[in-house]
Design an enzyme around this catalytic site. Structure first.
Site, short mmCIF file in Angstrom:
data_model
loop_
_atom_site.label_atom_id
_atom_site.label_comp_id
_atom_site.label_asym_id
_atom_site.label_seq_id
_atom_site.Cartn_x
_atom_site.Cartn_y
_atom_site.Cartn_z
N ARG A 1 25.12 59.02 8.79
CA ARG A 1 25.05 58.65 10.21
C ARG A 1 25.73 57.34 10.54
O ARG A 1 26.50 57.24 11.49
CB ARG A 1 23.58 58.49 10.65
CG ARG A 1 22.98 59.66 11.31
CD ARG A 1 21.51 59.67 10.97
NE ARG A 1 21.38 59.69 9.54
CZ ARG A 1 21.41 60.79 8.81
NH1 ARG A 1 21.52 61.94 9.38
NH2 ARG A 1 21.33 60.75 7.50
N THR A 2 25.42 56.29 9.78
CA THR A 2 25.90 54.97 10.19
C THR A 2 27.42 54.93 10.14
O THR A 2 28.08 54.52 11.10
CB THR A 2 25.27 53.87 9.32
OG1 THR A 2 23.86 54.04 9.38
CG2 THR A 2 25.63 52.50 9.83
N LYS B 1 37.30 46.89 -9.55
CA LYS B 1 38.17 46.01 -10.35
C LYS B 1 37.64 44.58 -10.37
O LYS B 1 38.24 43.70 -10.96
CB LYS B 1 39.58 46.00 -9.75
CG LYS B 1 40.25 47.34 -9.69
CD LYS B 1 41.66 47.17 -9.12
CE LYS B 1 42.30 48.50 -8.79
NZ LYS B 1 43.48 48.32 -7.94
N ARG C 1 28.46 47.98 4.82
CA ARG C 1 27.16 48.29 4.19
C ARG C 1 27.27 47.93 2.72
O ARG C 1 28.26 48.24 2.06
CB ARG C 1 26.84 49.77 4.34
CG ARG C 1 25.67 50.20 3.49
CD ARG C 1 25.18 51.57 3.82
NE ARG C 1 24.48 51.59 5.10
CZ ARG C 1 23.77 52.61 5.53
NH1 ARG C 1 23.66 53.69 4.80
NH2 ARG C 1 23.16 52.57 6.71
N HIS D 1 19.03 46.00 9.10
CA HIS D 1 19.92 47.07 9.55
C HIS D 1 20.01 46.98 11.07
O HIS D 1 19.48 47.82 11.80
CB HIS D 1 19.35 48.42 9.11
CG HIS D 1 20.31 49.58 9.21
ND1 HIS D 1 21.49 49.53 9.93
CD2 HIS D 1 20.25 50.83 8.68
CE1 HIS D 1 22.10 50.70 9.83
NE2 HIS D 1 21.37 51.50 9.07
#
Ligand code: NCD
Length: 309
Positions: A53-54, A82, A103, A131
């Protein structure tokens, strides 16, 4: 103009939040007015942790505004494997995009990135911490369905310890008058002490209970269900013991107030039985739709773009 980031929902004042929610409601009503307003602009979605969703709603939001999208959807597909730091990554991304949503499993990683960024950075979820864009979504949903953000009794149920959406929502709603919380969780998954102390210092009425029963639900305007956050548990046995602690089914809904709205940030696992989906009080799919409008309004606000009407 100073660059503005969004790390916590409290980065916006109550007035700014209300303005953003008004804009989101206007977008919902007049989609066409906004359809080209971000032409030539790009959002980078930097997702070091899974999301449906986000990430997709950020991307849909920018596309709905006429802009473009670039980014990565897992740590494995970025230079993090890396050994690149988020600070270096954002410096590079600043050359390619006009705004970024990040995120990350580590609490504070988007904040570190924002300090080195020359474009607005949005915290799209940092570990078990905050959030803020889910909170804007939740507030838009509650305000649109209930007509207000004050004088509400909100039940939050499930994993209140690791559930970042819960922490952000409590902090935000605590700024409105007449709010009280009923925190429903197993003993081991109670809210972190910084969230509890925040409510105490603001003299917000709250109770902490373990059972999701008729008595607990009696006065609720909103029941906000959450999943047990499997990925944040240190051992599998604890997760297995707690994962089905709450199951909201038709029988339980029969005990709940007739005008109570059920919200869930999603994804759900077992905590809401699918038989509840047809109940008119089940509002979690509508909530996901509101997430797109909230993110469209946020992109415009942080980029300082106004529609000329
Ligand atoms: C939430 C999250 O990522 O914290 N999901 C979301 O953004 N809609 C809730 C969750 O994963 O349980």
């Amino acid at each position: 103009m100073a660059i503005r980031h969004l790390m916590s929902p409290l980065d916006f004042s109550v007035e700014e939040t209300e303005r953003l929610l008004d804009l989101a409601n206007d977008i919902e009503l007049h989609r066409d007015t906004y359809s080209n307003i971000c032409e030539g602009k790009r959002i980078a979605t930097l997702f070091y942790e899974p999301s449906t969703r986000t990430r997709l709603s950020f991307e849909a939001a920018m596309m709905n505004l006429g802009g473009k999208v670039l980014g990565f959807h897992s740590e494995d597909s970025s230079s993090a494997t890396k050994g690149e730091s988020v600070a270096d990554t954002i410096r590079i991304v600043s050359c390619y995009a006009d705004i970024a949503a990040m995120r990350h499993p580590k609490e504070g990683a988007p904040l570190v990135a924002s300090l080195k960024s020359s474009i607005p950075v949005i915290n799209a979820g940092d570990g078990g911490h905050q959030h803020p864009t889910q909170t804007l979504t939740d507030m838009l949903t509650i305000r649109s369905l209930k007509g207000r953000l004050d004088n509400l009794t909100i039940g939050l149920c499930g994993d209140l310890k690791f559930g970042r959406t819960v922490h952000s929502l409590i902090e935000s709603l605590s700024r409105y008058p007449g709010i009280s919380f009923v925190l429903i969780s197993p003993e081991e998954l109670r809210v972190p002490s910084y969230v509890r102390n925040g409510m105490k210092s603001k003299k917000i009425p709250f109770s902490e209970v373990e059972k999701l029963d008729a008595e607990t639900m009696a006065d609720l305007d909103i029941l906000y269900m959450t999943r047990v956050q499997k990925e944040r548990f240190f051992n599998e046995a604890d997760y297995v013991r707690m994962k089905d602690f709450y199951i909201l089914d038709r029988e339980k809904m029969a005990l709940a107030p007739k005008d109570m709205c059920v919200l869930h940030p999603l994804p759900r696992v077992n905590e809401i039985s699918v038989e509840v989906d047809d109940d008119p009080r089940a509002c979690y799919f509508k909530q996901a739709q509101y997430g797109v409008y909230a993110r469209m309004a946020l992109i415009l606000t942080l980029m300082g773009i106004e529609v000329s009407k």
